[in-house]
Design a protein around this motif. Structure first.
Motif, PDB file in Angstrom:
ATOM      1  N   VAL A  13      67.915  66.724  99.354  1.00  0.00           N
ATOM      2  CA  VAL A  13      67.156  66.108 100.452  1.00  0.00           C
ATOM      3  C   VAL A  13      67.420  64.611 100.507  1.00  0.00           C
ATOM      4  N   THR A  14      67.369  63.932  99.361  1.00  0.00           N
ATOM      5  CA  THR A  14      67.505  62.467  99.372  1.00  0.00           C
ATOM      6  C   THR A  14      68.956  62.035  99.560  1.00  0.00           C
ATOM      7  N   VAL A  15      69.845  62.497  98.695  1.00  0.00           N
ATOM      8  CA  VAL A  15      71.246  62.076  98.779  1.00  0.00           C
ATOM      9  C   VAL A  15      71.896  62.656 100.035  1.00  0.00           C
ATOM     10  N   GLY A  16      71.664  63.949 100.280  1.00  0.00           N
ATOM     11  CA  GLY A  16      72.248  64.583 101.457  1.00  0.00           C
ATOM     12  C   GLY A  16      71.680  64.029 102.747  1.00  0.00           C
ATOM     13  N   GLY A  17      70.359  63.884 102.805  1.00  0.00           N
ATOM     14  CA  GLY A  17      69.726  63.336 104.006  1.00  0.00           C
ATOM     15  C   GLY A  17      70.158  61.907 104.278  1.00  0.00           C
ATOM     16  N   GLY A  18      70.148  61.091 103.242  1.00  0.00           N
ATOM     17  CA  GLY A  18      70.580  59.703 103.407  1.00  0.00           C
ATOM     18  C   GLY A  18      72.042  59.615 103.818  1.00  0.00           C
ATOM     19  N   GLY A  19      72.863  60.473 103.218  1.00  0.00           N
ATOM     20  CA  GLY A  19      74.283  60.494 103.578  1.00  0.00           C
ATOM     21  C   GLY A  19      74.508  60.919 105.016  1.00  0.00           C
ATOM     22  N   LEU A  20      73.800  61.957 105.448  1.00  0.00           N
ATOM     23  CA  LEU A  20      73.939  62.417 106.832  1.00  0.00           C
ATOM     24  C   LEU A  20      73.503  61.354 107.829  1.00  0.00           C
TER      25      LEU A  20
END
Length: 149
Positions: A13-20
């Motif tokens: 959620v954090t790394v993937g969401g921030g990356g997206l």
């Protein structure tokens, strides 16, 4: 839920969401043309800093979930929502003043999270200290960009 699976989900959620969000928000021409303060970092700094911070944020979220800290969990989700909404407001909508309001609310949410977890879940509070420092710096940068432009 299995604790290791939960940790993986928090990191996703954090790394993937921030990356997206980072990939979906164009920062190029408009941002490059802004008048910048002398303390504006080079562009290459943002990716590694945010990548590291998102890992720390994810671990802290997982820790408060695992500890059953309800109020801290609410604050964790609030800060993440503010974190994720800032880039589209600032970069896509070009609303530097609104972005400043959002990032100041983000500082408040981070600070409240640290205060909430300091006694009962101190590692989570400590994981948020670099995040608070970076967002405070980013707030100063946002304010300077708003003032200069």
């Amino acid at each position: 839920m299995n604790s290791k699976l939960a940790l993986a989900l928090f990191l996703l959620v954090t790394v993937g969401g921030g990356g997206l969000i980072g990939l979906s928000v164009e920062t190029g021409g408009w941002y490059a043309a802004l008048a910048k303060p002398s303390f504006n970092p080079p562009d290459w700094v943002f990716g590694p800093v945010w990548g590291t911070l998102y890992i720390l944020i994810g671990i802290a979220g997982w820790r408060v979930w695992r500890a059953g800290e309800g109020k801290a969990q609410t604050l964790w989700w609030a800060q993440l929502a503010l974190n994720f909404v800032w880039p589209p407001i600032f970069f896509a909508a070009h609303r530097l003043g609104v972005g400043l309001v959002v990032i100041l609310a983000l500082i408040a949410a981070i600070t409240l999270f640290i205060a909430q977890t300091w006694q009962r879940e101190r590692p989570s509070a400590l994981l948020f200290l670099p995040y608070l420092a970076w967002v405070a710096y980013a707030s100063l940068l946002n304010a300077a960009l708003w003032w200069l432009n």
